[in-house]
Design a protein around this motif. Structure first.
Motif, PDB file in Angstrom:
ATOM      1  N   TYR A 183      -7.678  -5.681  -0.471  1.00 11.93           N
ATOM      2  CA  TYR A 183      -7.586  -4.394  -1.176  1.00 11.93           C
ATOM      3  C   TYR A 183      -8.906  -4.183  -1.907  1.00 11.93           C
ATOM      4  CZ  TYR A 183      -6.084  -1.541  -5.247  1.00 11.93           C
ATOM      5  OH  TYR A 183      -5.976  -0.615  -6.255  1.00 11.93           O
ATOM      6  N   GLU A 221      -7.337   1.583 -12.734  1.00 14.17           N
ATOM      7  CA  GLU A 221      -8.370   1.619 -11.705  1.00 14.17           C
ATOM      8  C   GLU A 221      -9.665   2.175 -12.297  1.00 14.17           C
ATOM      9  OE1 GLU A 221      -9.578   3.978  -7.608  1.00 14.17           O
ATOM     10  OE2 GLU A 221      -7.464   3.956  -8.219  1.00 14.17           O
ATOM     11  N   ARG A 259     -10.044  -1.682  -4.201  1.00 16.63           N
ATOM     12  CA  ARG A 259     -10.243  -0.994  -5.479  1.00 16.63           C
ATOM     13  C   ARG A 259     -10.366  -2.055  -6.570  1.00 16.63           C
ATOM     14  NH1 ARG A 259      -7.037   4.769  -5.332  1.00 16.63           N
ATOM     15  NH2 ARG A 259      -7.376   5.155  -3.097  1.00 16.63           N
ATOM     16  N   ARG A 304     -13.976   1.770  -6.646  1.00 15.28           N
ATOM     17  CA  ARG A 304     -13.651   1.212  -5.334  1.00 15.28           C
ATOM     18  C   ARG A 304     -14.921   1.043  -4.520  1.00 15.28           C
ATOM     19  NH1 ARG A 304     -10.401   6.567  -3.503  1.00 15.28           N
ATOM     20  NH2 ARG A 304      -9.886   6.405  -5.707  1.00 15.28           N
ATOM     21  N   ALA A 308      -4.838   2.934  -1.693  1.00 14.22           N
ATOM     22  CA  ALA A 308      -4.244   2.680  -3.001  1.00 14.22           C
ATOM     23  C   ALA A 308      -3.000   1.815  -2.846  1.00 14.22           C
ATOM     24  CB  ALA A 308      -3.871   3.998  -3.672  1.00 14.22           C
ATOM     25  N   SER A 357       0.830  -1.207   0.000  1.00  8.22           N
ATOM     26  CA  SER A 357       0.000   0.000   0.000  1.00  8.22           C
ATOM     27  C   SER A 357       0.865   1.258   0.000  1.00  8.22           C
ATOM     28  CB  SER A 357      -0.912   0.005   1.225  1.00  8.22           C
ATOM     29  OG  SER A 357      -1.713  -1.160   1.254  1.00  8.22           O
ATOM     30  N   GLU A 358       0.267   2.367  -0.408  1.00 10.34           N
ATOM     31  CA  GLU A 358       0.993   3.634  -0.428  1.00 10.34           C
ATOM     32  C   GLU A 358       1.504   4.002   0.959  1.00 10.34           C
ATOM     33  OE1 GLU A 358      -0.439   6.424  -4.102  1.00 10.34           O
ATOM     34  OE2 GLU A 358      -1.662   6.499  -2.286  1.00 10.34           O
TER      35      GLU A 358
END
Length: 301
Positions: free
Chosen positions: A159, A256, A161, A259, A88, A70-71
């Motif tokens: 996750y 993407e 998204r 989400r 994200a 993850s970011e």
């Protein structure tokens, strides 16, 4: 990774429901799921550090979140629980297959069902099937009648998204109203027509394979579904259609597209003869966004 052609199959799905599954589902059907989801919507967006930090840490520990890709890898670094939930990926975390004919999983999750439609019907679980025309509403196309489908369940651990499984252009969308029943495996095994009862965002795309449909199914605690072409929340009033035609947004494979604001299920449908599933995929298998779902035998996907 290479794929091996496999013979057509009607479908692999969740097993038959147990007595415990039926009892859990009966109790869930009595719950005020829309009211609970509205409450969750506000709690998940609380930003007071004293509250959201505790909530985020609890959630990360309770569901064993893997934040290494993850970011941000600290759950308290996210501004709210919803921000943590819809986190994200860091750039380069999910390299896509080099093979241009590869069709990828649109999301992280567990395969609930995968296979071939039979006379327009899809398997939900052992002993339960449902009509693709009812799932897709006004966006149904006869090309799906003997096509292929995969249903992927996103648990709180995943996750959340979702991405384009192949390159394509958005042609139309429909937001179909309904309930917000849980889509956890016990409910899938025991509630007949579960995905037809729940709210869902149906999207249809024009691709190298022909029309492809991707359905984001809502569930309890899903306050909204966000798409990259709309503001937060459902992009249309309930039940209404939006046609983009030739001017719809175009997406490359892996881009993407939306989400879940708290989790649910993705169902993707392909025309007949357009995909060869990756060898060995079966119900209950874990899969991640970007991994091979199948191969388009006729050209670039």
């Amino acid at each position: 990774m290479t794929t091996t052609p496999t013979p057509p199959r009607i479908g692999a799905s969740e097993p038959a429901a147990s007595l415990f599954d039926h009892l859990r589902a009966a109790g869930h059907r009595l719950m005020p799921t829309h009211a609970l989801s509205r409450l969750t919507y506000h709690v998940a967006r609380a930003r007071a550090p004293w509250f959201k930090d505790r909530l985020n840490r609890f959630f990360a520990e309770r569901y064993a979140l893997d934040l290494t890709q993850s970011e941000l890898d600290d759950p308290c670094a996210y501004s709210s629980l919803n921000a943590l939930f819809t986190r994200a990926l860091r750039p380069g975390a999910r390299p896509l297959p080099d093979d241009p004919t590869a069709i990828i999983s649109p999301c992280d999750g567990t395969i609930s069902a995968i296979g071939t439609l039979s006379a327009g019907r899809m398997i939900q679980a052992k002993g339960i099937d449902y009509a693709a025309s009812e799932l897709l509403g006004a966006l149904y196309d006869e090309c799906f009648a003997d096509g292929h489908f995969a249903t992927i369940y996103l648990s709180p651990h995943d996750y959340h998204r979702f991405h384009a499984p192949i390159g394509g252009r958005l042609r139309c969308t429909q937001q179909i109203p309904g309930r917000l029943l849980t889509v956890a495996p016990p409910a899938v095994r025991s509630i007949r027509g579960l995905f037809l009862r729940n709210e869902r965002l149906v999207t249809r795309w024009q691709t190298a394979l022909g029309p492809v449909a991707l359905v984001a199914v809502g569930a309890v605690n899903v306050g909204s579904i966000t798409t990259v072409w709309s503001e937060e929340g459902t992009p249309l009033p309930r039940g209404q259609l939006r046609h983009y035609g030739e001017n719809g947004p175009a997406f490359e494979r892996g881009a993407e597209i939306g989400r879940f604001n708290l989790g649910s299920t993705i169902i993707v449908l392909f025309p007949a003869g357009s995909i060869t599933w990756t060898d060995g995929l079966n119900s209950g298998d874990r899969i991640r966004m970007g991994e091979w779902l199948g191969t388009h035998p006729g050209g670039t996907a």
